[in-house]
Design a protein around this motif. Structure first.
Motif, mmCIF file in Angstrom:
data_model
loop_
_atom_site.group_PDB
_atom_site.id
_atom_site.type_symbol
_atom_site.label_atom_id
_atom_site.label_comp_id
_atom_site.label_asym_id
_atom_site.label_seq_id
_atom_site.Cartn_x
_atom_site.Cartn_y
_atom_site.Cartn_z
ATOM 1 N N SER A 176 0.910 -1.136 0.087
ATOM 2 C CA SER A 176 -0.011 -0.047 -0.111
ATOM 3 C C SER A 176 0.913 1.212 0.074
ATOM 4 C CB SER A 176 -0.971 -0.090 1.316
ATOM 5 O OG SER A 176 -0.501 -0.051 2.255
ATOM 6 N N LEU A 177 2.062 1.130 0.349
ATOM 7 C CA LEU A 177 2.936 2.279 0.554
ATOM 8 C C LEU A 177 4.282 2.127 -0.537
ATOM 9 C CD1 LEU A 177 3.172 3.177 4.229
ATOM 10 C CD2 LEU A 177 2.007 4.431 2.473
ATOM 11 N N SER A 178 4.693 3.116 -0.820
ATOM 12 C CA SER A 178 6.105 3.263 -1.642
ATOM 13 C C SER A 178 6.939 4.245 -0.918
ATOM 14 C CB SER A 178 5.819 3.584 -3.117
ATOM 15 O OG SER A 178 5.515 5.023 -3.142
ATOM 16 N N ILE A 179 8.228 4.171 -1.198
ATOM 17 C CA ILE A 179 9.033 5.433 -0.585
ATOM 18 C C ILE A 179 8.609 6.600 -1.153
ATOM 19 C CG2 ILE A 179 11.617 5.902 -0.614
ATOM 20 C CD1 ILE A 179 12.335 3.149 -0.813
ATOM 21 N N THR A 180 8.393 6.688 -2.016
ATOM 22 C CA THR A 180 7.896 8.152 -2.858
ATOM 23 C C THR A 180 6.622 8.679 -1.861
ATOM 24 O OG1 THR A 180 8.619 7.483 -4.928
ATOM 25 C CG2 THR A 180 7.323 9.538 -4.710
ATOM 26 N N LEU A 189 3.833 5.015 10.882
ATOM 27 C CA LEU A 189 4.767 3.944 10.982
ATOM 28 C C LEU A 189 4.475 2.551 11.045
ATOM 29 C CD1 LEU A 189 6.409 6.121 14.157
ATOM 30 C CD2 LEU A 189 6.980 6.059 11.825
ATOM 31 N N SER A 190 3.033 2.224 11.469
ATOM 32 C CA SER A 190 2.631 0.933 11.374
ATOM 33 C C SER A 190 2.605 0.580 9.754
ATOM 34 C CB SER A 190 1.164 0.793 11.875
ATOM 35 O OG SER A 190 1.246 1.119 13.244
ATOM 36 N N ASP A 191 1.917 1.459 9.016
ATOM 37 C CA ASP A 191 2.035 1.355 7.591
ATOM 38 C C ASP A 191 3.446 1.115 7.161
ATOM 39 O OD1 ASP A 191 -0.490 1.507 7.224
ATOM 40 O OD2 ASP A 191 -0.654 3.368 6.283
ATOM 41 N N ILE A 192 4.480 1.847 7.434
ATOM 42 C CA ILE A 192 5.649 1.309 7.145
ATOM 43 C C ILE A 192 6.286 0.036 7.346
ATOM 44 C CG2 ILE A 192 8.300 2.133 7.260
ATOM 45 C CD1 ILE A 192 7.061 4.810 7.674
ATOM 46 N N ASP A 193 5.820 -0.326 8.762
ATOM 47 C CA ASP A 193 6.404 -1.590 9.223
ATOM 48 C C ASP A 193 5.538 -2.787 8.271
ATOM 49 O OD1 ASP A 193 7.916 -1.216 11.203
ATOM 50 O OD2 ASP A 193 6.375 -0.943 12.883
ATOM 51 N N THR A 194 4.245 -2.449 7.867
ATOM 52 C CA THR A 194 3.625 -3.434 7.023
ATOM 53 C C THR A 194 4.310 -3.558 5.409
ATOM 54 O OG1 THR A 194 1.578 -2.900 7.919
ATOM 55 C CG2 THR A 194 1.403 -3.837 5.832
ATOM 56 N N LEU A 195 5.089 -2.409 5.299
ATOM 57 C CA LEU A 195 5.797 -2.433 3.999
ATOM 58 C C LEU A 195 6.930 -3.103 3.868
ATOM 59 C CD1 LEU A 195 6.285 -1.558 0.975
ATOM 60 C CD2 LEU A 195 7.177 0.541 1.952
ATOM 61 N N ILE A 196 7.840 -2.898 5.162
ATOM 62 C CA ILE A 196 8.736 -3.833 5.381
ATOM 63 C C ILE A 196 8.556 -5.246 5.492
ATOM 64 C CG2 ILE A 196 10.709 -4.216 7.192
ATOM 65 C CD1 ILE A 196 10.733 -0.884 7.672
ATOM 66 N N GLY A 197 7.500 -5.690 6.294
ATOM 67 C CA GLY A 197 7.227 -6.826 6.311
ATOM 68 C C GLY A 197 6.633 -7.724 4.973
ATOM 69 N N SER A 198 6.105 -6.750 4.106
ATOM 70 C CA SER A 198 5.760 -7.328 2.868
ATOM 71 C C SER A 198 6.945 -7.774 1.803
ATOM 72 C CB SER A 198 4.668 -6.320 2.125
ATOM 73 O OG SER A 198 3.845 -6.128 2.854
ATOM 74 N N ILE A 199 7.945 -6.641 2.132
ATOM 75 C CA ILE A 199 9.253 -6.816 1.407
ATOM 76 C C ILE A 199 10.150 -7.977 2.143
ATOM 77 C CG2 ILE A 199 11.164 -6.019 0.684
ATOM 78 C CD1 ILE A 199 10.017 -3.279 0.802
ATOM 79 N N ASP A 200 9.827 -8.255 3.308
ATOM 80 C CA ASP A 200 10.584 -9.411 3.899
ATOM 81 C C ASP A 200 9.835 -10.856 3.427
ATOM 82 O OD1 ASP A 200 12.694 -8.320 5.364
ATOM 83 O OD2 ASP A 200 11.357 -7.768 7.090
ATOM 84 N N ASP A 248 15.836 -2.277 3.168
ATOM 85 C CA ASP A 248 17.049 -1.471 3.930
ATOM 86 C C ASP A 248 16.681 0.135 3.719
ATOM 87 O OD1 ASP A 248 17.837 -3.875 4.654
ATOM 88 O OD2 ASP A 248 19.748 -3.694 3.477
ATOM 89 N N LYS A 249 16.609 0.520 2.638
ATOM 90 C CA LYS A 249 16.361 1.861 2.276
ATOM 91 C C LYS A 249 14.925 2.264 3.174
ATOM 92 C CE LYS A 249 15.916 4.998 -1.494
ATOM 93 N NZ LYS A 249 15.780 5.245 -2.987
ATOM 94 N N VAL A 250 13.851 1.603 3.000
ATOM 95 C CA VAL A 250 12.681 1.696 3.724
ATOM 96 C C VAL A 250 12.943 2.035 5.310
ATOM 97 C CG1 VAL A 250 10.234 0.955 4.274
ATOM 98 C CG2 VAL A 250 11.225 0.821 2.016
ATOM 99 N N LYS A 251 13.710 0.928 5.704
ATOM 100 C CA LYS A 251 14.204 1.117 7.433
ATOM 101 C C LYS A 251 14.837 2.191 7.615
ATOM 102 C CE LYS A 251 14.346 -3.823 7.964
ATOM 103 N NZ LYS A 251 15.110 -5.120 8.670
ATOM 104 N N LEU A 252 15.769 2.650 6.862
ATOM 105 C CA LEU A 252 16.498 3.813 7.105
ATOM 106 C C LEU A 252 15.597 5.144 7.065
ATOM 107 C CD1 LEU A 252 19.592 4.899 7.507
ATOM 108 C CD2 LEU A 252 19.521 5.310 4.937
ATOM 109 N N LEU A 253 14.742 5.182 5.958
ATOM 110 C CA LEU A 253 13.690 6.284 5.947
ATOM 111 C C LEU A 253 12.827 6.029 7.272
ATOM 112 C CD1 LEU A 253 12.227 8.430 4.634
ATOM 113 C CD2 LEU A 253 10.944 6.793 3.323
ATOM 114 N N MET A 273 12.222 9.130 10.036
ATOM 115 C CA MET A 273 10.588 9.354 10.451
ATOM 116 C C MET A 273 10.513 9.346 11.919
ATOM 117 S SD MET A 273 8.760 8.085 6.968
ATOM 118 C CE MET A 273 7.340 8.713 7.595
ATOM 119 N N MET A 274 10.813 8.254 12.458
ATOM 120 C CA MET A 274 10.696 8.220 13.830
ATOM 121 C C MET A 274 10.980 9.135 14.535
ATOM 122 S SD MET A 274 10.320 4.057 14.976
ATOM 123 C CE MET A 274 12.167 3.671 14.574
ATOM 124 N N GLN A 275 12.679 9.529 14.495
ATOM 125 C CA GLN A 275 13.088 10.553 15.276
ATOM 126 C C GLN A 275 12.580 11.956 14.847
ATOM 127 O OE1 GLN A 275 15.532 10.594 17.195
ATOM 128 N NE2 GLN A 275 16.187 8.369 17.170
#
Length: 396
Positions: free
Chosen positions: A2-6, A181-192, A375-380, A384-386
Motif C-alpha cells: 500500500s505504500l512506496s518510498i515516494t 509508522l505501522s504502514d511502514i512496518d507493513t511495507l517492510i514486512g511485505s518486502i521481507d 533497507d532503504k525503507v528501514k532507514l527512512l 521519520m521516527m526521530q
C-alpha cells in the motif's frame, strides 16, 4: 504493497511557522505535553517461572529474555498458565512489553494470544491510554535513550523507568503518527515476505539445477563425475594477518576473518593481497562460502582460498554446488578442506554450468535488490521516527 518510498516522503511536511515551547526535554510543539512514565500506570511483570515448571514442548510458549521477540524454546502447562494469569500480574492485549535486562528496550506489543513472560526481566506499564496510546509508546520506546544501571549486566530498574520523561502530542496526532509508522512496518514486512519467497524459489532451483534433476532447455547428455580436487585447487595465502590491530576501518584492502568469512576491517599492508580473483572463500569453522570478486586479505588459516584448476569449470557454478554438500562436523569442530577433496560430484559441460550459474546469479541479484529496497525503507523509517515522535516534523 500500500505504500512506496515516494509516497512515504510525501506524507511529511516541515512546519516552518509552527511554534515551539521549551521543556525539560528540549523544544516541543506548543500543543504537546511532557509526561513522566511513572504517571501513566503501574510497572508490572509476570510471576517468576522456575526451570522445573518448563518443558521443551507443551501448551503455552514461555518467553525468556533470550527468546523475547523471537521464537520460544520453552513451554509451560495450561494449568500453570491459567493459575498464574488469574493470581498475578499479566499484560492486557495491546500493552507494550519491554526487555529490562540484556539488550535493554526491546519491545513487543502483546497480541493477547496465550503466552507467558519471564519475571522482572520483561516488564510493562499498565497504561489506561487516557494520556498516551500504547502504539505511540511502542514507537517512542524505539528512539528512547533508556536510563540503565550497569551491574554485572545492563539492567533497567523500575526506578529508572519512572524517571523517564517523554513528549506526548494530542490523541489524534498520536494515532496519525502511529498509523504512518505501522504502514511502514507493513511495507517492510511485505518486502521481507517477498524476499523469503524468492529465497525459497532460489533454493529449490539450486537443488534441481545443480544436481541435474532438472535440465535447462537445449542441454542434453550425461554429466561427468569428477572429484572436487580435480576441479578446485587450494591456494595457501602468502601472509596471514594475525592481529586485529594491523587493520583499520575505511582504508585499502578488505580483511576476511574466520567464523565469519566476511569483511571485518581494512589493512594498509601491501603483502599477501589476493588480486587474481574471483575465488571461493571456504571457512573451516562455519562451512560458510563466499564468492569474492575484489582484492582481499586473509586473517586466519581457517579460511581457504579455492580456485578453478581444470580451466573448464565455472567458478560461480562450483560456488553454488559446494553449498549443497553436507559433511558432518567431526570431533575436531572444524570442516577441513581435506574432507572434501575426494568427494565425487556429477558435473555438466562448462556451457551448461555457465547457464545455470547465470540463472542463479540473476536470482541473487533480484533478492539483493529487494534487500536494498527494504533497507532503504528501514532507514527512512528510522529518520521519520526521530522527526515525527519529537515534533520536529509534523504530518500533513
Amino acid at each position: 504493497m500500500s505504500l512506496s518510498i515516494t509516497k512515504l516522503k510525501r506524507l511529511l511536511i516541515k512546519m516552518q511557522t509552527q511554534k515551539f515551547k521549551r521543556t525539560e526535554i528540549g523544544e516541543i510543539p506548543e500543543e504537546w505535553d511532557v509526561i513522566n512514565l511513572a504517571s501513566i500506570g503501574k510497572i508490572s511483570s509476570c510471576k517468576r517461572i522456575f526451570k522445573y515448571q518448563t518443558s521443551l514442548m507443551g501448551d503455552i510458549p514461555f518467553y525468556k529474555i533470550g527468546t523475547f521477540g523471537k521464537e520460544a524454546d520453552a513451554y509451560i502447562s495450561n494449568e500453570v498458565y491459567n493459575e498464574y494469569k488469574k493470581k498475578y500480574s499479566f499484560p492486557k492485549k495491546g500493552e507494550v512489553l519491554i526487555s529490562a535486562s540484556g539488550t535493554i528496550g526491546r519491545t513487543v506489543i502483546y497480541d493477547g494470544s496465550p503466552a507467558y513472560f519471564q519475571d522482572s526481566n520483561i516488564i510493562w506499564i499498565e497504561n489506561n491510554e487516557k494520556v498516551v496510546k500504547n502504539i505511540f509508546l511502542f514507537y517512542y520506546y524505539k528512539i528512547l535513550k533508556w536510563l540503565t544501571e550497569d551491574t554485572t549486566i545492563s539492567r533497567l530498574y523500575n526506578d529508572n523507568l519512572k524517571k523517564i520523561l517523554i513528549p506526548v502530542p494530542p490523541s489524534e496526532e498520536q494515532k496519525a503518527i502511529s498509523h504512518v509508522l505501522s504502514d511502514i512496518d507493513t511495507l517492510i514486512g511485505s518486502i521481507d515476505k517477498l524476499i523469503e519467497k524468492k529465497k525459497n524459489i532460489k533454493q529449490g532451483a539450486m537443488q534441481e539445477l545443480l544436481t541435474g534433476k532438472k535440465r535447462l532447455a537445449g542441454f542434453k547428455g550425461e554429466w561427468q563425475v569428477k572429484k572436487l580436487s580435480e576441479i578446485l585447487k587450494y591456494e595457501q595465502p602468502v601472509k596471514y594477518i594475525v592481529k586485529s590491530v594491523q587493520y583499520n576501518d575505511g582504508h585499502d584492502t578488505p580483511v576476511l576473518t574466520a567464523n565469519k568469512a566476511f569483511i571485518l576491517g581494512y589493512t594498509h599492508e601491501t603483502e599477501g593481497i589476493f588480486n587474481n580473483v574471483p575465488a571461493i572463500i571456504f571457512d573451516d569453522f562455519t562451512l560458510d562460502n563466499k564468492y569474492v570478486t575484489f582484492p582481499f586479505k586473509v586473517k586466519s588459516s581457517a579460511i581457504k582460498i579455492l580456485k578453478i584448476s581444470d580451466n573448464q569449470s565455472d567458478l560461480r557454478f562450483m560456488f553454488k554446488r559446494i553449498q549443497l554438500i553436507k559433511v558432518p562436523l567431526g570431533d575436531h569442530k572444524r570442516y577441513y578442506i581435506s574432507e572434501y577433496q575426494h568427494l565425487e560430484l556429477p558435473i555438466p559441460s562448462s556451457e551448461e554450468q555457465t547457464s545455470i550459474a547465470q540463472i542463479l546469479s540473476d536470482m541473487d541479484a533480484e533478492i539483493e535488490e529487494l534487500e536494498q529496497k527494504r533497507d532503504k525503507v528501514k532507514l527512512l523509517k528510522n529518520g521519520m521516527m526521530q522527526q515525527l515522535l519529537t515534533g520536529r516534523i509534523r504530518l500533513k
